[in-house]
Design a protein around this motif. Structure first.
Motif, PDB file in Angstrom:
ATOM      1  N   ARG A 114      16.833 -91.948  23.637  1.00  0.00           N
ATOM      2  CA  ARG A 114      16.692 -90.547  23.231  1.00  0.00           C
ATOM      3  C   ARG A 114      16.056 -89.720  24.360  1.00  0.00           C
ATOM      4  N   ARG A 155      13.182 -71.665  15.489  1.00  0.00           N
ATOM      5  CA  ARG A 155      12.443 -71.376  16.729  1.00  0.00           C
ATOM      6  C   ARG A 155      13.294 -70.506  17.656  1.00  0.00           C
ATOM      7  N   ASN A 159      18.415 -71.360  23.429  1.00  0.00           N
ATOM      8  CA  ASN A 159      18.769 -72.624  22.765  1.00  0.00           C
ATOM      9  C   ASN A 159      17.510 -73.343  22.299  1.00  0.00           C
ATOM     10  N   GLY A 214      12.598 -72.278  22.211  1.00  0.00           N
ATOM     11  CA  GLY A 214      12.043 -71.829  20.927  1.00  0.00           C
ATOM     12  C   GLY A 214      10.530 -71.766  20.909  1.00  0.00           C
ATOM     13  N   GLN A 215       9.902 -72.344  21.929  1.00  0.00           N
ATOM     14  CA  GLN A 215       8.436 -72.276  22.039  1.00  0.00           C
ATOM     15  C   GLN A 215       8.035 -72.669  23.459  1.00  0.00           C
ATOM     16  N   ILE A 248      16.657 -76.956  19.481  1.00  0.00           N
ATOM     17  CA  ILE A 248      17.141 -77.873  18.448  1.00  0.00           C
ATOM     18  C   ILE A 248      16.685 -77.410  17.066  1.00  0.00           C
ATOM     19  N   SER A 277      21.440 -82.273  24.024  1.00  0.00           N
ATOM     20  CA  SER A 277      21.909 -83.554  24.579  1.00  0.00           C
ATOM     21  C   SER A 277      23.239 -83.979  23.951  1.00  0.00           C
ATOM     22  N   GLY A 292      15.779 -75.316  25.032  1.00  0.00           N
ATOM     23  CA  GLY A 292      14.467 -75.605  24.445  1.00  0.00           C
ATOM     24  C   GLY A 292      13.523 -74.416  24.544  1.00  0.00           C
ATOM     25  N   SER A 301      10.913 -80.252  35.332  1.00  0.00           N
ATOM     26  CA  SER A 301      10.560 -81.667  35.309  1.00  0.00           C
ATOM     27  C   SER A 301       9.085 -81.810  34.907  1.00  0.00           C
ATOM     28  N   SER A 302       8.472 -82.876  35.355  1.00  0.00           N
ATOM     29  CA  SER A 302       7.067 -83.099  35.025  1.00  0.00           C
ATOM     30  C   SER A 302       6.430 -83.936  36.124  1.00  0.00           C
ATOM     31  N   GLY A 347      20.832 -75.863  18.585  1.00  0.00           N
ATOM     32  CA  GLY A 347      21.496 -77.156  18.591  1.00  0.00           C
ATOM     33  C   GLY A 347      20.857 -78.116  19.568  1.00  0.00           C
ATOM     34  N   ALA A 392      14.468 -77.928  28.064  1.00  0.00           N
ATOM     35  CA  ALA A 392      14.257 -78.836  26.925  1.00  0.00           C
ATOM     36  C   ALA A 392      13.850 -80.220  27.433  1.00  0.00           C
ATOM     37  N   GLY A 393      12.797 -80.750  26.848  1.00  0.00           N
ATOM     38  CA  GLY A 393      12.357 -82.067  27.267  1.00  0.00           C
ATOM     39  C   GLY A 393      11.419 -82.673  26.241  1.00  0.00           C
ATOM     40  N   ILE A 394      11.408 -83.989  26.179  1.00  0.00           N
ATOM     41  CA  ILE A 394      10.506 -84.683  25.258  1.00  0.00           C
ATOM     42  C   ILE A 394       9.791 -85.791  26.025  1.00  0.00           C
TER      43      ILE A 394
HETATM   44  N1  LIG Z   1       3.469 -78.366  28.680  1.00  0.00           N
HETATM   45  C1  LIG Z   1       3.176 -79.106  29.747  1.00  0.00           C
HETATM   46  O1  LIG Z   1       2.011 -79.278  30.155  1.00  0.00           O
HETATM   47  C2  LIG Z   1       4.281 -79.749  30.550  1.00  0.00           C
HETATM   48  C3  LIG Z   1       3.950 -80.541  31.640  1.00  0.00           C
HETATM   49  C4  LIG Z   1       4.951 -81.117  32.393  1.00  0.00           C
HETATM   50  C5  LIG Z   1       6.282 -80.901  32.072  1.00  0.00           C
HETATM   51  N2  LIG Z   1       6.583 -80.139  31.003  1.00  0.00           N
HETATM   52  C6  LIG Z   1       8.009 -79.981  30.713  1.00  0.00           C
HETATM   53  O2  LIG Z   1       8.276 -78.607  30.466  1.00  0.00           O
HETATM   54  C7  LIG Z   1       9.284 -78.476  29.464  1.00  0.00           C
HETATM   55  C8  LIG Z   1       8.773 -77.621  28.323  1.00  0.00           C
HETATM   56  O3  LIG Z   1       7.521 -78.107  27.918  1.00  0.00           O
HETATM   57  P1  LIG Z   1       6.739 -77.470  26.688  1.00  0.00           P
HETATM   58  O4  LIG Z   1       5.348 -77.990  26.763  1.00  0.00           O
HETATM   59  O5  LIG Z   1       6.957 -76.001  26.645  1.00  0.00           O
HETATM   60  O6  LIG Z   1       7.482 -78.217  25.481  1.00  0.00           O
HETATM   61  P2  LIG Z   1       7.450 -77.933  23.899  1.00  0.00           P
HETATM   62  O7  LIG Z   1       7.534 -79.258  23.242  1.00  0.00           O
HETATM   63  O8  LIG Z   1       6.321 -77.024  23.547  1.00  0.00           O
HETATM   64  O9  LIG Z   1       8.810 -77.121  23.679  1.00  0.00           O
HETATM   65  C9  LIG Z   1      10.047 -77.733  23.917  1.00  0.00           C
HETATM   66  C10 LIG Z   1      11.087 -77.100  23.031  1.00  0.00           C
HETATM   67  O10 LIG Z   1      12.298 -77.805  23.264  1.00  0.00           O
HETATM   68  C11 LIG Z   1      12.939 -78.032  22.030  1.00  0.00           C
HETATM   69  N3  LIG Z   1      13.793 -79.210  22.132  1.00  0.00           N
HETATM   70  C12 LIG Z   1      13.414 -80.517  22.112  1.00  0.00           C
HETATM   71  N4  LIG Z   1      14.477 -81.309  22.198  1.00  0.00           N
HETATM   72  C13 LIG Z   1      15.557 -80.495  22.252  1.00  0.00           C
HETATM   73  C14 LIG Z   1      16.948 -80.731  22.333  1.00  0.00           C
HETATM   74  N5  LIG Z   1      17.449 -81.972  22.337  1.00  0.00           N
HETATM   75  N6  LIG Z   1      17.791 -79.671  22.378  1.00  0.00           N
HETATM   76  C15 LIG Z   1      17.303 -78.409  22.345  1.00  0.00           C
HETATM   77  N7  LIG Z   1      15.989 -78.133  22.252  1.00  0.00           N
HETATM   78  C16 LIG Z   1      15.124 -79.159  22.221  1.00  0.00           C
HETATM   79  C17 LIG Z   1      11.803 -78.209  21.024  1.00  0.00           C
HETATM   80  O11 LIG Z   1      12.230 -77.949  19.701  1.00  0.00           O
HETATM   81  C18 LIG Z   1      10.780 -77.204  21.537  1.00  0.00           C
HETATM   82  O12 LIG Z   1      10.913 -75.951  20.912  1.00  0.00           O
HETATM   83  C19 LIG Z   1       9.637 -79.913  29.017  1.00  0.00           C
HETATM   84  O13 LIG Z   1      10.774 -80.336  29.729  1.00  0.00           O
HETATM   85  C20 LIG Z   1       8.413 -80.708  29.440  1.00  0.00           C
HETATM   86  O14 LIG Z   1       8.711 -82.055  29.687  1.00  0.00           O
HETATM   87  C21 LIG Z   1       5.622 -79.578  30.244  1.00  0.00           C
END
Ligand SMILES: NC(=O)c1ccc[n+]([C@@H]2O[C@H](COP(=O)([O-])OP(=O)(O)OC[C@H]3O[C@@H](n4cnc5c(N)ncnc54)[C@H](O)[C@@H]3O)[C@@H](O)[C@H]2O)c1
Length: 158
Positions: free
Chosen positions: A120, A53, A47, A26-27, A49, A76, A24, A152-153, A73, A102-104
């Motif tokens: 998911r 990115r 990597n 890409g950003q 998805i 998961s 994850g 994690s978070s 790709g 990578a996390g959602i």
């Molecule tokens: N930003 C925050 O404040 C924050 C806080 C707590 C935890 N986190 C954790 O930090 C990590 C990154 O956060 P972020 O804010 O940079 O997220 P983001 O959403 O900005 O970036 C996540 C990237 O992961 C990619 N991605 C999503 N699902 C994917 C998959 N199945 N396979 C490959 N790539 C995938 C997305 O396309 C995206 O480019 C995540 O695990 C998030 O839960 C972030």
């Protein structure tokens, strides 16, 4: 512990040539982690998805003089994970550092979350880590070296 300038330099040299996968990346946080590792001489598999990115992060790294390749790709998906590690073997001969980034998240109430969405979340936030760690540990064990970071978070504590 305080690290002096010289120690810091030596410390940085230890990164040179190591091989990383950042999922994850890409950003956001993953992209920053990939760029930071590359700036220390680590070769990075990027990597995401969203293939564009991943390519964009590779562009940023290579423009800055670092080494990286795109491994797009859905991380998961078991076949993606297999392919990404095959690519790592082909490009760099293995892996030293795995960053499971990578996390959602669900931005909704439990009532409004259906089973499909729940599954998911578990797949991307949990199963993906299980799959990548399995592949990485196999390689790290034989070389007696490896580092794994699972992002994690604070939400995990609630
Ligand atoms: N930003 C925050 O404040 C924050 C806080 C707590 C935890 N986190 C954790 O930090 C990590 C990154 O956060 P972020 O804010 O940079 O997220 P983001 O959403 O900005 O970036 C996540 C990237 O992961 C990619 N991605 C999503 N699902 C994917 C998959 N199945 N396979 C490959 N790539 C995938 C997305 O396309 C995206 O480019 C995540 O695990 C998030 O839960 C972030």
């Amino acid at each position: 512990m305080h690290i002096t300038g010289l120690d810091e330099e030596r410390h940085d040299q230890r990164w040179e040539g190591q091989r990383a996968l950042v999922t994850g990346s890409g950003q956001g946080i993953g992209q920053a982690a990939a760029q930071l590792l590359a700036s220390k001489g680590v070769r990075v598999a990027v990597n995401d998805i969203v293939p564009e990115r991943a390519e964009a992060t590779v562009g940023l790294i290579t423009q800055a003089g670092g080494e990286a390749f795109a491994a797009p790709g859905d991380i998961s998906n078991p076949s993606t994970v297999e392919r990404v590690f095959q690519q790592l073997d082909e490009h760099y001969g293995g892996i030293d550092i795995l960053v499971n980034n990578a996390g959602i998240i669900i931005k909704d109430t439990l009532d409004n979350t259906d089973l499909e969405r729940w599954n998911r979340i578990l797949a991307v936030n949990l199963t993906a880590d299980f799959l990548t760690i399995k592949q990485a540990v196999r390689r790290m064990r034989t070389q007696h070296y490896g580092r794994i970071v699972n992002v994690s978070s604070i939400a995990a504590k609630h």
